[in-house]
Design a protein around this motif. Sequence first.
Motif, PDB file in Angstrom:
ATOM      1  N   LEU A   2       0.817  -1.217   0.000  1.00 55.45           N
ATOM      2  CA  LEU A   2       0.000   0.000   0.000  1.00 55.45           C
ATOM      3  C   LEU A   2       0.848   1.263   0.000  1.00 55.45           C
ATOM      4  O   LEU A   2       0.443   2.278  -0.562  1.00 55.45           O
ATOM      5  CB  LEU A   2      -0.964  -0.005   1.182  1.00 55.45           C
ATOM      6  CG  LEU A   2      -2.061  -1.068   1.107  1.00 55.45           C
ATOM      7  CD1 LEU A   2      -2.941  -1.016   2.342  1.00 55.45           C
ATOM      8  CD2 LEU A   2      -2.901  -0.928  -0.147  1.00 55.45           C
ATOM      9  N   THR A   3       2.025   1.190   0.602  1.00 57.41           N
ATOM     10  CA  THR A   3       2.926   2.341   0.596  1.00 57.41           C
ATOM     11  C   THR A   3       3.322   2.708  -0.827  1.00 57.41           C
ATOM     12  O   THR A   3       3.502   3.879  -1.139  1.00 57.41           O
ATOM     13  CB  THR A   3       4.201   2.022   1.415  1.00 57.41           C
ATOM     14  OG1 THR A   3       3.815   1.638   2.729  1.00 57.41           O
ATOM     15  CG2 THR A   3       5.134   3.203   1.480  1.00 57.41           C
ATOM     16  N   LYS A   6       0.607   3.693  -5.538  1.00 59.92           N
ATOM     17  CA  LYS A   6       0.593   4.580  -6.704  1.00 59.92           C
ATOM     18  C   LYS A   6       1.685   4.188  -7.695  1.00 59.92           C
ATOM     19  O   LYS A   6       1.443   4.105  -8.895  1.00 59.92           O
ATOM     20  CB  LYS A   6       0.761   6.027  -6.251  1.00 59.92           C
ATOM     21  CG  LYS A   6       0.449   7.037  -7.305  1.00 59.92           C
ATOM     22  CD  LYS A   6       0.403   8.440  -6.710  1.00 59.92           C
ATOM     23  CE  LYS A   6      -0.162   9.395  -7.744  1.00 59.92           C
ATOM     24  NZ  LYS A   6      -0.386  10.718  -7.170  1.00 59.92           N
ATOM     25  N   ALA A   7       2.865   3.919  -7.191  1.00 60.73           N
ATOM     26  CA  ALA A   7       3.994   3.572  -8.053  1.00 60.73           C
ATOM     27  C   ALA A   7       3.763   2.267  -8.809  1.00 60.73           C
ATOM     28  O   ALA A   7       4.193   2.134  -9.957  1.00 60.73           O
ATOM     29  CB  ALA A   7       5.275   3.485  -7.237  1.00 60.73           C
ATOM     30  N   ILE A   8       3.093   1.329  -8.180  1.00 63.50           N
ATOM     31  CA  ILE A   8       2.857   0.041  -8.850  1.00 63.50           C
ATOM     32  C   ILE A   8       1.508  -0.005  -9.554  1.00 63.50           C
ATOM     33  O   ILE A   8       1.126  -1.034 -10.104  1.00 63.50           O
ATOM     34  CB  ILE A   8       2.993  -1.150  -7.876  1.00 63.50           C
ATOM     35  CG1 ILE A   8       1.938  -1.109  -6.773  1.00 63.50           C
ATOM     36  CG2 ILE A   8       4.394  -1.232  -7.306  1.00 63.50           C
ATOM     37  CD1 ILE A   8       1.912  -2.347  -5.888  1.00 63.50           C
ATOM     38  N   LYS A   9       0.800   1.118  -9.522  1.00 61.75           N
ATOM     39  CA  LYS A   9      -0.514   1.213 -10.173  1.00 61.75           C
ATOM     40  C   LYS A   9      -1.455   0.105  -9.675  1.00 61.75           C
ATOM     41  O   LYS A   9      -2.052  -0.632 -10.458  1.00 61.75           O
ATOM     42  CB  LYS A   9      -0.372   1.187 -11.691  1.00 61.75           C
ATOM     43  CG  LYS A   9       0.431   2.360 -12.230  1.00 61.75           C
ATOM     44  CD  LYS A   9       0.586   2.283 -13.724  1.00 61.75           C
ATOM     45  CE  LYS A   9       1.339   3.504 -14.216  1.00 61.75           C
ATOM     46  NZ  LYS A   9       2.680   3.209 -14.674  1.00 61.75           N
ATOM     47  N   LEU A  10      -1.585   0.050  -8.359  1.00 58.98           N
ATOM     48  CA  LEU A  10      -2.464  -0.933  -7.735  1.00 58.98           C
ATOM     49  C   LEU A  10      -3.905  -0.641  -8.144  1.00 58.98           C
ATOM     50  O   LEU A  10      -4.379   0.475  -8.010  1.00 58.98           O
ATOM     51  CB  LEU A  10      -2.311  -0.859  -6.211  1.00 58.98           C
ATOM     52  CG  LEU A  10      -2.795  -2.033  -5.393  1.00 58.98           C
ATOM     53  CD1 LEU A  10      -1.922  -3.265  -5.659  1.00 58.98           C
ATOM     54  CD2 LEU A  10      -2.759  -1.683  -3.922  1.00 58.98           C
ATOM     55  N   THR A  11      -4.592  -1.648  -8.639  1.00 58.82           N
ATOM     56  CA  THR A  11      -5.981  -1.465  -9.065  1.00 58.82           C
ATOM     57  C   THR A  11      -6.899  -1.490  -7.849  1.00 58.82           C
ATOM     58  O   THR A  11      -6.511  -1.937  -6.765  1.00 58.82           O
ATOM     59  CB  THR A  11      -6.413  -2.576 -10.043  1.00 58.82           C
ATOM     60  OG1 THR A  11      -6.443  -3.815  -9.332  1.00 58.82           O
ATOM     61  CG2 THR A  11      -5.481  -2.667 -11.246  1.00 58.82           C
ATOM     62  N   ASP A  12      -8.124  -1.039  -8.049  1.00 59.34           N
ATOM     63  CA  ASP A  12      -9.103  -1.085  -6.960  1.00 59.34           C
ATOM     64  C   ASP A  12      -9.343  -2.528  -6.498  1.00 59.34           C
ATOM     65  O   ASP A  12      -9.470  -2.789  -5.304  1.00 59.34           O
ATOM     66  CB  ASP A  12     -10.431  -0.450  -7.384  1.00 59.34           C
ATOM     67  CG  ASP A  12     -10.353   1.069  -7.479  1.00 59.34           C
ATOM     68  OD1 ASP A  12      -9.435   1.658  -6.864  1.00 59.34           O
ATOM     69  OD2 ASP A  12     -11.206   1.663  -8.160  1.00 59.34           O
ATOM     70  N   ALA A  13      -9.402  -3.440  -7.458  1.00 55.01           N
ATOM     71  CA  ALA A  13      -9.615  -4.849  -7.117  1.00 55.01           C
ATOM     72  C   ALA A  13      -8.449  -5.382  -6.282  1.00 55.01           C
ATOM     73  O   ALA A  13      -8.661  -6.088  -5.298  1.00 55.01           O
ATOM     74  CB  ALA A  13      -9.783  -5.684  -8.381  1.00 55.01           C
ATOM     75  N   GLN A  14      -7.236  -5.019  -6.662  1.00 53.03           N
ATOM     76  CA  GLN A  14      -6.065  -5.454  -5.901  1.00 53.03           C
ATOM     77  C   GLN A  14      -6.062  -4.825  -4.512  1.00 53.03           C
ATOM     78  O   GLN A  14      -5.736  -5.488  -3.527  1.00 53.03           O
ATOM     79  CB  GLN A  14      -4.776  -5.088  -6.639  1.00 53.03           C
ATOM     80  CG  GLN A  14      -4.538  -5.895  -7.893  1.00 53.03           C
ATOM     81  CD  GLN A  14      -3.354  -5.375  -8.678  1.00 53.03           C
ATOM     82  OE1 GLN A  14      -3.187  -4.164  -8.851  1.00 53.03           O
ATOM     83  NE2 GLN A  14      -2.533  -6.292  -9.166  1.00 53.03           N
ATOM     84  N   LEU A  94       8.386  -3.973  -6.361  1.00 51.81           N
ATOM     85  CA  LEU A  94       8.428  -4.112  -4.898  1.00 51.81           C
ATOM     86  C   LEU A  94       9.702  -4.827  -4.448  1.00 51.81           C
ATOM     87  O   LEU A  94      10.284  -4.471  -3.422  1.00 51.81           O
ATOM     88  CB  LEU A  94       7.186  -4.842  -4.398  1.00 51.81           C
ATOM     89  CG  LEU A  94       5.874  -4.068  -4.556  1.00 51.81           C
ATOM     90  CD1 LEU A  94       4.689  -4.964  -4.251  1.00 51.81           C
ATOM     91  CD2 LEU A  94       5.865  -2.830  -3.693  1.00 51.81           C
ATOM     92  N   ARG A  95      10.148  -5.805  -5.217  1.00 48.86           N
ATOM     93  CA  ARG A  95      11.387  -6.511  -4.891  1.00 48.86           C
ATOM     94  C   ARG A  95      12.565  -5.544  -4.974  1.00 48.86           C
ATOM     95  O   ARG A  95      13.430  -5.525  -4.100  1.00 48.86           O
ATOM     96  CB  ARG A  95      11.592  -7.698  -5.848  1.00 48.86           C
ATOM     97  CG  ARG A  95      12.803  -8.543  -5.499  1.00 48.86           C
ATOM     98  CD  ARG A  95      12.890  -9.796  -6.339  1.00 48.86           C
ATOM     99  NE  ARG A  95      11.836 -10.718  -5.929  1.00 48.86           N
ATOM    100  CZ  ARG A  95      11.020 -11.338  -6.788  1.00 48.86           C
ATOM    101  NH1 ARG A  95      11.108 -11.124  -8.070  1.00 48.86           N
ATOM    102  NH2 ARG A  95      10.098 -12.156  -6.332  1.00 48.86           N
ATOM    103  N   LYS A  96      12.573  -4.726  -6.024  1.00 50.59           N
ATOM    104  CA  LYS A  96      13.650  -3.740  -6.198  1.00 50.59           C
ATOM    105  C   LYS A  96      13.678  -2.761  -5.036  1.00 50.59           C
ATOM    106  O   LYS A  96      14.739  -2.476  -4.476  1.00 50.59           O
ATOM    107  CB  LYS A  96      13.441  -2.990  -7.527  1.00 50.59           C
ATOM    108  CG  LYS A  96      14.455  -1.912  -7.799  1.00 50.59           C
ATOM    109  CD  LYS A  96      14.154  -1.225  -9.130  1.00 50.59           C
ATOM    110  CE  LYS A  96      15.028  -0.013  -9.299  1.00 50.59           C
ATOM    111  NZ  LYS A  96      14.320   1.227  -9.224  1.00 50.59           N
TER     112      LYS A  96
END
Length: 102
Positions: A2-3, A6-14, A94-96
């Motif tokens: 969640l942090t 925005k950077a990972i373009k998390l969808t609403d479903a995710q 996220l791994r990076k």
Amino acid sequence: VLTHAKAIKLTDAQRKIVRSEVTTVQTRVAAVDWDIMEAGLAMQEAIEKVPIDRALVLEKADRVFEAEARKKRAWIEMLVNIKNALNTEQIAYLRKVALEGG
């Protein structure tokens, strides 16, 4: 996750999956924490008896260990379910970030 939503373009479903997983594990872990505490107290009572009943203490210790294992398993299940909800690009980002200490 969640942090960096925005950077990972998390969808609403995710986001819903992550939220559900976190709230579910928090509830499960809270219940298991009570089990750990109660099992620990029971083990302590068994240890305080004179003479100490070795079999009883080990049985009580096993109950503590089993509860602790349930707690760890709940966290791992949550992590697996969240990771499975992400795509390969999100996981790579996220791994990076994790390797960079962020």
